[in-house]
Design an enzyme around this catalytic site. Sequence first.
Site, short mmCIF file in Angstrom:
data_model
loop_
_atom_site.label_atom_id
_atom_site.label_comp_id
_atom_site.label_asym_id
_atom_site.label_seq_id
_atom_site.Cartn_x
_atom_site.Cartn_y
_atom_site.Cartn_z
N ASP A 37 -20.43 83.66 2.20
CA ASP A 37 -21.23 82.72 1.05
C ASP A 37 -20.62 83.20 -0.09
OD1 ASP A 37 -23.00 80.48 0.13
OD2 ASP A 37 -23.79 81.88 -0.75
N LYS B 228 -20.03 74.73 -3.26
CA LYS B 228 -19.42 75.54 -2.31
C LYS B 228 -20.13 75.92 -1.44
CE LYS B 228 -20.63 79.73 -3.37
NZ LYS B 228 -21.11 80.84 -2.50
N SER C 81 -34.33 65.30 -2.59
CA SER C 81 -34.84 66.86 -1.75
C SER C 81 -36.02 66.71 -0.99
CB SER C 81 -35.08 67.59 -2.88
OG SER C 81 -35.53 68.79 -2.54
N ARG C 82 -35.90 67.10 -0.10
CA ARG C 82 -37.26 67.13 0.95
C ARG C 82 -38.55 67.82 0.49
NH1 ARG C 82 -35.21 70.46 6.09
NH2 ARG C 82 -34.44 71.63 4.66
N ILE D 133 -29.98 77.12 -6.96
CA ILE D 133 -28.70 76.93 -7.57
C ILE D 133 -28.63 75.68 -8.25
CG2 ILE D 133 -27.42 75.62 -5.67
CD1 ILE D 133 -25.83 78.19 -7.91
#
Length: 309
Positions: free
Chosen positions: A169, A91, A37-38, A15
């Site tokens: 979701d 969201k 970010s990992r 996303i």
Amino acid sequence: MSQPISLGLVGLGVIARAQHLPALKATPGLRLAAIASRNAGLETLPSYPDIAALLDAEPDLQAISLCTPPQGRFAQAAAAIAAGRHVMLEKPPGASVSEVQALSALARACGVSLFATWHSREAAAVAQAREMLADLEVRSVEIRWMEDVRHWHPGQDWIWQPGGLGVFDPGINALSIVTRLLRDPVRLTRAHLELPENRQAPIAAQLDMVAGLQTRIRAQFDWRQTGKQTWEIVLRTDGPEIALREGGARLEVDGEARISAPDQEYRALYARFEQLIARGESDVDLAPLQLVADAFLLGEQTRVAAFHD
């Protein structure tokens, strides 16, 4: 002319790449300055393994946009707010209603803006449909939001875990539109949830709701649909029938197409975030998340066949 607001993006999954990066590039008042970010990064920007490292290394960042799964997002958002950064939440804004309420209180105490986003409210047809409904009485609403989870969420185990919401979701997108369209508050009266025997979140759900005293709302959510995907809301009024299709990108009035437009939802969200920061305001509407929470509270549960990616 004032300088753009410097922003850090936390989470660089599908996303973020498909929506957030292009939207930020198209928003001149915001400047993407760093990534956390990992498992990923961008060659053109400083990248850090987590939000703690980002906040420590980038003291001049003014805002944070969180694109991580809802589980664990409270700690990330709270850290950013406590560090004096404005925060935008993908969201659903959190794994529970109470944790987002706590974030809202923390943002007020720290004097920063908090934006709990609902991208589907920015779909092309929503604003005009809302204007039309202002002079009409809505008698009933039918929601059909059905898609193929294997296509949209392949291998994403978090979405089946507590706090991941399962079929809600995508379904919460429909609820965000309906709670924007209708003048009266929406309340849940009944829910039925279908949970795969090997999962902890529903793969399908049917909801009965009421807006005000008499507007009946029926929602059907299903993650098992293949082929053409269905994202539609049909409102029957004392005048014309108003339908939003393709997730709100298409507006029909008595079957006649009025609007069909490309996706600009995230550009509108980032423009709104910039505006909130400039005004020193927050926007935290929890009505869609509250309806989902109520569905878990009131819903009858049925176990169905196991789901495997």
